[in-house]
Motif scaffolding. Structure first.
Motif, PDB file in Angstrom:
ATOM      1  N   GLU A   1       0.833  -1.205   0.000  1.00  0.00           N
ATOM      2  CA  GLU A   1       0.000   0.000   0.000  1.00  0.00           C
ATOM      3  C   GLU A   1       0.866   1.253   0.000  1.00  0.00           C
ATOM      4  O   GLU A   1       0.502   2.274  -0.581  1.00  0.00           O
ATOM      5  CB  GLU A   1      -0.919  -0.002   1.223  1.00  0.00           C
ATOM      6  CG  GLU A   1      -1.970  -1.111   1.204  1.00  0.00           C
ATOM      7  CD  GLU A   1      -2.712  -1.190   2.517  1.00  0.00           C
ATOM      8  OE1 GLU A   1      -3.717  -0.455   2.660  1.00  0.00           O
ATOM      9  OE2 GLU A   1      -2.276  -1.966   3.398  1.00  0.00           O
ATOM     10  N   LEU A   2       2.011   1.164   0.670  1.00  0.00           N
ATOM     11  CA  LEU A   2       2.907   2.313   0.775  1.00  0.00           C
ATOM     12  C   LEU A   2       3.506   2.700  -0.570  1.00  0.00           C
ATOM     13  O   LEU A   2       3.559   3.892  -0.910  1.00  0.00           O
ATOM     14  CB  LEU A   2       4.022   2.015   1.786  1.00  0.00           C
ATOM     15  CG  LEU A   2       5.113   3.079   1.929  1.00  0.00           C
ATOM     16  CD1 LEU A   2       4.521   4.416   2.374  1.00  0.00           C
ATOM     17  CD2 LEU A   2       6.180   2.594   2.907  1.00  0.00           C
ATOM     18  N   LYS A   3       3.950   1.728  -1.336  1.00  0.00           N
ATOM     19  CA  LYS A   3       4.622   2.035  -2.605  1.00  0.00           C
ATOM     20  C   LYS A   3       3.758   2.876  -3.549  1.00  0.00           C
ATOM     21  O   LYS A   3       4.216   3.904  -4.054  1.00  0.00           O
ATOM     22  CB  LYS A   3       5.111   0.758  -3.281  1.00  0.00           C
ATOM     23  CG  LYS A   3       6.380   0.214  -2.649  1.00  0.00           C
ATOM     24  CD  LYS A   3       6.905  -0.971  -3.422  1.00  0.00           C
ATOM     25  CE  LYS A   3       8.281  -1.373  -2.950  1.00  0.00           C
ATOM     26  NZ  LYS A   3       8.832  -2.501  -3.724  1.00  0.00           N
ATOM     27  N   PRO A   4       2.501   2.510  -3.821  1.00  0.00           N
ATOM     28  CA  PRO A   4       1.700   3.375  -4.700  1.00  0.00           C
ATOM     29  C   PRO A   4       1.372   4.730  -4.056  1.00  0.00           C
ATOM     30  O   PRO A   4       1.261   5.733  -4.763  1.00  0.00           O
ATOM     31  CB  PRO A   4       0.443   2.566  -4.987  1.00  0.00           C
ATOM     32  CG  PRO A   4       0.429   1.450  -4.016  1.00  0.00           C
ATOM     33  CD  PRO A   4       1.815   1.254  -3.519  1.00  0.00           C
ATOM     34  N   ALA A   5       1.235   4.763  -2.732  1.00  0.00           N
ATOM     35  CA  ALA A   5       0.981   6.035  -2.052  1.00  0.00           C
ATOM     36  C   ALA A   5       2.172   6.979  -2.225  1.00  0.00           C
ATOM     37  O   ALA A   5       1.997   8.180  -2.472  1.00  0.00           O
ATOM     38  CB  ALA A   5       0.695   5.800  -0.573  1.00  0.00           C
ATOM     39  N   MET A   6       3.379   6.442  -2.144  1.00  0.00           N
ATOM     40  CA  MET A   6       4.567   7.269  -2.326  1.00  0.00           C
ATOM     41  C   MET A   6       4.743   7.671  -3.787  1.00  0.00           C
ATOM     42  O   MET A   6       5.162   8.788  -4.079  1.00  0.00           O
ATOM     43  CB  MET A   6       5.813   6.550  -1.796  1.00  0.00           C
ATOM     44  CG  MET A   6       5.810   6.362  -0.281  1.00  0.00           C
ATOM     45  SD  MET A   6       5.505   7.887   0.657  1.00  0.00           S
ATOM     46  CE  MET A   6       6.950   8.862   0.217  1.00  0.00           C
ATOM     47  N   ALA A   7       4.390   6.779  -4.711  1.00  0.00           N
ATOM     48  CA  ALA A   7       4.446   7.132  -6.137  1.00  0.00           C
ATOM     49  C   ALA A   7       3.487   8.292  -6.423  1.00  0.00           C
ATOM     50  O   ALA A   7       3.833   9.232  -7.152  1.00  0.00           O
ATOM     51  CB  ALA A   7       4.110   5.920  -6.998  1.00  0.00           C
ATOM     52  N   GLU A   8       2.326   8.255  -5.813  1.00  0.00           N
ATOM     53  CA  GLU A   8       1.349   9.326  -5.979  1.00  0.00           C
ATOM     54  C   GLU A   8       1.874  10.632  -5.386  1.00  0.00           C
ATOM     55  O   GLU A   8       1.718  11.712  -5.976  1.00  0.00           O
ATOM     56  CB  GLU A   8       0.032   8.929  -5.309  1.00  0.00           C
ATOM     57  CG  GLU A   8      -1.084   9.918  -5.502  1.00  0.00           C
ATOM     58  CD  GLU A   8      -2.374   9.442  -4.863  1.00  0.00           C
ATOM     59  OE1 GLU A   8      -2.972  10.233  -4.109  1.00  0.00           O
ATOM     60  OE2 GLU A   8      -2.775   8.290  -5.120  1.00  0.00           O
ATOM     61  N   LEU A   9       2.534  10.552  -4.219  1.00  0.00           N
ATOM     62  CA  LEU A   9       3.097  11.742  -3.607  1.00  0.00           C
ATOM     63  C   LEU A   9       4.196  12.342  -4.479  1.00  0.00           C
ATOM     64  O   LEU A   9       4.261  13.560  -4.669  1.00  0.00           O
ATOM     65  CB  LEU A   9       3.624  11.429  -2.202  1.00  0.00           C
ATOM     66  CG  LEU A   9       4.222  12.604  -1.432  1.00  0.00           C
ATOM     67  CD1 LEU A   9       3.233  13.751  -1.287  1.00  0.00           C
ATOM     68  CD2 LEU A   9       4.711  12.135  -0.065  1.00  0.00           C
ATOM     69  N   VAL A  10       5.050  11.511  -5.034  1.00  0.00           N
ATOM     70  CA  VAL A  10       6.115  11.998  -5.916  1.00  0.00           C
ATOM     71  C   VAL A  10       5.508  12.701  -7.134  1.00  0.00           C
ATOM     72  O   VAL A  10       5.960  13.784  -7.526  1.00  0.00           O
ATOM     73  CB  VAL A  10       7.054  10.845  -6.347  1.00  0.00           C
ATOM     74  CG1 VAL A  10       7.988  11.287  -7.468  1.00  0.00           C
ATOM     75  CG2 VAL A  10       7.852  10.332  -5.157  1.00  0.00           C
ATOM     76  N   GLU A  11       4.476  12.121  -7.719  1.00  0.00           N
ATOM     77  CA  GLU A  11       3.808  12.747  -8.859  1.00  0.00           C
ATOM     78  C   GLU A  11       3.200  14.096  -8.466  1.00  0.00           C
ATOM     79  O   GLU A  11       3.272  15.068  -9.224  1.00  0.00           O
ATOM     80  CB  GLU A  11       2.739  11.828  -9.423  1.00  0.00           C
ATOM     81  CG  GLU A  11       3.308  10.617 -10.137  1.00  0.00           C
ATOM     82  CD  GLU A  11       2.236   9.616 -10.561  1.00  0.00           C
ATOM     83  OE1 GLU A  11       1.022   9.937 -10.487  1.00  0.00           O
ATOM     84  OE2 GLU A  11       2.624   8.507 -10.977  1.00  0.00           O
TER      85      GLU A  11
END
Length: 134
Positions: free
Chosen positions: A20-30
Motif C-alpha cells: 500500500e505504501l509504494k503506490p501512495a509514495m508514487a502518488e506523492l512523488v507525482e
C-alpha cells in the motif's frame, strides 16, 4: 555560502503495509513534481529488505521547503498508517517556525526526532557551468 537545504527522513515500514505504501509514495512523488516547481530533488528509497524507507529532498532555499510543507503537508497524514517515521535530518539553516512544523510532522507520522545540521564549510558547483576540457 549556500542556502541549499537537504531534507532526509527515515521510517520503518509497518508490517504488511509495503504494497500500500509504494503506490501512495508514487502518488506523492507525482504530486510534488506537478505542484512544486522549485524543489530541486524529491526521491524515495527502500532498503534491500524493504522494511525501511528514506525520503530525500533538496531545496535551493528555506522558502522552497516551507512551500513543500504548506502544499504537500495535507498529503502526509494518510501515509502515517503505513510507516513509523523515526528521524528527520535537515542539512542547512532553517528558522524555528519551520523546525516546529517538522517536529509536528514527525510526531504525527511516528515517534521521530528532528535534527538540524548547520553548514560549516562546503563547495557547491553548478553542473551546467562545470569546466570543459579543451
Amino acid at each position: 555560502m549556500t542556502d541549499f537545504i537537504v531534507y532526509i527522513d527515515r521510517s520503518v515500514v509497518r508490517d504488511g503495509k509495503l504494497e500500500e505504501l509504494k503506490p501512495a509514495m508514487a502518488e506523492l512523488v507525482e504530486f510534488v513534481e506537478a505542484n512544486e516547481p522549485e524543489i530541486l530533488a524529491y526521491d524515495v528509497y527502500f532498503s534491500a529488505d524493504e522494511d525501511r524507507m528514506t525520503v530525500m529532498h533538496m531545496h535551493a532555499d528555506q522558502a522552497s521547503l516551507e512551500f513543500h510543507m504548506q502544499v504537500g503537508g495535507p498529503k502526509f497524514p494518510p501515509i502515517g498508517e503505513f510507516i513509523d517515521l523515526e528521524t528527520i535530518d535537515v542539512y542547512g539553516h532553517i528558522n524555528e517556525s519551520l523546525i516546529q512544523r517538522l517536529k509536528d510532522k514527525a510526531s504525527e507520522l511516528g515517534s521521530g526526532r528532528v535534527s538540524v545540521h548547520e553548514l560549516h564549510r562546503g563547495v557547491n558547483r553548478d553542473p551546467d557551468k562545470s569546466p570543459t576540457s579543451p
